[in-house]
Write an enzyme that holds these catalytic residues in place. Structure first.
Site, PDB file in Angstrom:
ATOM      1  N   TRP A 161       0.840  -1.193   0.000  1.00  0.00           N
ATOM      2  CA  TRP A 161       0.000   0.000   0.000  1.00  0.00           C
ATOM      3  C   TRP A 161       0.881   1.252   0.000  1.00  0.00           C
ATOM      4  O   TRP A 161       1.796   1.382   0.819  1.00  0.00           O
ATOM      5  CB  TRP A 161      -0.910   0.030   1.230  1.00  0.00           C
ATOM      6  CG  TRP A 161      -1.935  -1.054   1.230  1.00  0.00           C
ATOM      7  CD1 TRP A 161      -3.180  -1.035   0.663  1.00  0.00           C
ATOM      8  CD2 TRP A 161      -1.799  -2.350   1.836  1.00  0.00           C
ATOM      9  NE1 TRP A 161      -3.827  -2.224   0.886  1.00  0.00           N
ATOM     10  CE2 TRP A 161      -3.002  -3.056   1.589  1.00  0.00           C
ATOM     11  CE3 TRP A 161      -0.786  -2.981   2.554  1.00  0.00           C
ATOM     12  CZ2 TRP A 161      -3.222  -4.348   2.038  1.00  0.00           C
ATOM     13  CZ3 TRP A 161      -0.993  -4.278   2.995  1.00  0.00           C
ATOM     14  CH2 TRP A 161      -2.200  -4.948   2.739  1.00  0.00           C
TER      15      TRP A 161
ATOM     16  N   HIS B  81      -7.864   1.146   2.351  1.00  0.00           N
ATOM     17  CA  HIS B  81      -8.905   0.178   2.014  1.00  0.00           C
ATOM     18  C   HIS B  81     -10.037   0.368   3.021  1.00  0.00           C
ATOM     19  O   HIS B  81      -9.888   1.129   3.985  1.00  0.00           O
ATOM     20  CB  HIS B  81      -8.374  -1.254   2.030  1.00  0.00           C
ATOM     21  CG  HIS B  81      -7.507  -1.585   3.211  1.00  0.00           C
ATOM     22  ND1 HIS B  81      -6.760  -2.731   3.313  1.00  0.00           N
ATOM     23  CD2 HIS B  81      -7.248  -0.911   4.382  1.00  0.00           C
ATOM     24  CE1 HIS B  81      -6.089  -2.748   4.444  1.00  0.00           C
ATOM     25  NE2 HIS B  81      -6.374  -1.657   5.104  1.00  0.00           N
TER      26      HIS B  81
ATOM     27  N   ARG C 207      -4.678   6.049  -2.145  1.00  0.00           N
ATOM     28  CA  ARG C 207      -3.314   5.533  -2.214  1.00  0.00           C
ATOM     29  C   ARG C 207      -2.450   6.505  -3.013  1.00  0.00           C
ATOM     30  O   ARG C 207      -2.891   7.073  -4.013  1.00  0.00           O
ATOM     31  CB  ARG C 207      -3.273   4.133  -2.826  1.00  0.00           C
ATOM     32  CG  ARG C 207      -3.956   3.101  -1.936  1.00  0.00           C
ATOM     33  CD  ARG C 207      -3.849   1.695  -2.435  1.00  0.00           C
ATOM     34  NE  ARG C 207      -4.746   0.811  -1.671  1.00  0.00           N
ATOM     35  CZ  ARG C 207      -4.973  -0.454  -1.965  1.00  0.00           C
ATOM     36  NH1 ARG C 207      -4.361  -1.010  -3.001  1.00  0.00           N
ATOM     37  NH2 ARG C 207      -5.806  -1.175  -1.227  1.00  0.00           N
TER      38      ARG C 207
ATOM     39  N   GLN D 143     -14.032   1.294  -2.888  1.00  0.00           N
ATOM     40  CA  GLN D 143     -14.027  -0.144  -2.653  1.00  0.00           C
ATOM     41  C   GLN D 143     -15.356  -0.611  -2.091  1.00  0.00           C
ATOM     42  O   GLN D 143     -16.098   0.164  -1.477  1.00  0.00           O
ATOM     43  CB  GLN D 143     -12.922  -0.535  -1.660  1.00  0.00           C
ATOM     44  CG  GLN D 143     -11.551  -0.703  -2.283  1.00  0.00           C
ATOM     45  CD  GLN D 143     -10.588  -1.408  -1.342  1.00  0.00           C
ATOM     46  OE1 GLN D 143     -10.748  -1.384  -0.127  1.00  0.00           O
ATOM     47  NE2 GLN D 143      -9.577  -2.036  -1.905  1.00  0.00           N
TER      48      GLN D 143
ATOM     49  N   VAL E 185      -6.034 -12.587   5.585  1.00  0.00           N
ATOM     50  CA  VAL E 185      -6.814 -13.805   5.338  1.00  0.00           C
ATOM     51  C   VAL E 185      -5.867 -14.998   5.215  1.00  0.00           C
ATOM     52  O   VAL E 185      -4.709 -14.847   4.839  1.00  0.00           O
ATOM     53  CB  VAL E 185      -7.673 -13.694   4.051  1.00  0.00           C
ATOM     54  CG1 VAL E 185      -8.810 -12.720   4.236  1.00  0.00           C
ATOM     55  CG2 VAL E 185      -6.825 -13.301   2.844  1.00  0.00           C
TER      56      VAL E 185
ATOM     57  N   ALA F 121     -13.885 -12.885   3.907  1.00  0.00           N
ATOM     58  CA  ALA F 121     -13.911 -11.460   3.577  1.00  0.00           C
ATOM     59  C   ALA F 121     -13.499 -11.309   2.119  1.00  0.00           C
ATOM     60  O   ALA F 121     -12.718 -12.111   1.595  1.00  0.00           O
ATOM     61  CB  ALA F 121     -12.958 -10.674   4.472  1.00  0.00           C
TER      62      ALA F 121
END
Length: 231
Positions: free
Chosen positions: A55, A72, A98, A112, A155, A199
């Site tokens: 990022w 995000h 960003r 998003q 995740v 997610a």
């Protein structure tokens, strides 16, 4: 005088929320100016972890508090889990930022849509079924969806998700997803031994471009009425 109308991104986010809302997802919101804790630390991205390089962040240095423009909408998920009791299904649509060069597919601000589903028996099969239903409804045709192994710090396992109209040969990479990392659940006060879930996060601007055949994301933000009046 002509009547006003919705921006194409507004049309897309409302449609997305309607579709996923029919599956029991509710909208959650959070601040665009975030703390380092919610944007990175609570999402299993340690301060010295190379994943932070994924990022390009706008830091608000003047207050020296570690504040930033969120990269995000995942911090919304953490804030929601801190105050809610599972099971739940939420959506987090919103503007993100960003620090990167702009071109036909990149902007310093973009939108998003993230989803989170937590329960006792949630699997990647539920994720695939949810996304298959969403894309079928969103594009108004039968769509194929495939999952490919990938890495995201929040995740495990993580996947990239591709889609294509049924019968076509070319795949389009559309979003990242996976099973919520136990460290993320624990950081938000959710017992990872009892609860699990998936997610996902997709670019709403990208969805708008695909839905309407727009070839330059910058057109969405220039305020040119010749462009916007088409919608």
């Amino acid at each position: 005088m002509s009547n006003g109308h919705y921006h194409p991104n507004t049309i897309v986010v409302r449609r997305a929320v309607d579709i996923l809302g029919s599956l029991g997802f509710q909208v959650a919101e959070g601040p665009e100016v975030e703390t380092e804790h919610y944007n990175f630390d609570a999402l299993n991205v340690p301060k010295d972890h190379p994943a932070r390089d994924l990022w390009d962040t706008f830091w608000l240095e003047e207050n020296n508090l570690g504040d930033l423009l969120r990269t995000h909408t995942s911090p919304v998920q953490i804030r929601f889990m801190e105050d809610a009791q599972p099971p739940f299904r939420i959506l987090a649509p919103g503007r993100t930022y960003r620090y990167e060069a702009t071109d036909a597919t990149h902007e310093v601000q973009f939108h998003q849509l993230e989803g989170l589903m937590i329960g006792t028996d949630v699997t990647l099969g539920h994720l695939k079924g949810t996304l298959n239903y969403f894309f079928d409804e969103f594009f108004g045709k039968d769509m194929d969806v495939r999952l490919r192994p990938s890495y995201f710090p929040f995740v495990e396992p993580g996947v990239e998700v591709d889609m294509r109209p049924k019968g076509e040969s070319e795949w389009t990479e559309i979003l990242g997803a996976g099973m919520v990392h136990p460290n993320v659940l624990e950081a938000a006060g959710v017992d990872p031994k009892k609860w699990q879930g998936f997610a996902f996060g997709m670019g709403l601007d990208r969805l708008t471009m695909l839905r309407y055949g727009i070839d330059d994301v910058r057109l969405l933000f220039r305020g040119d009425l010749r462009f916007h009046n088409q919608f």
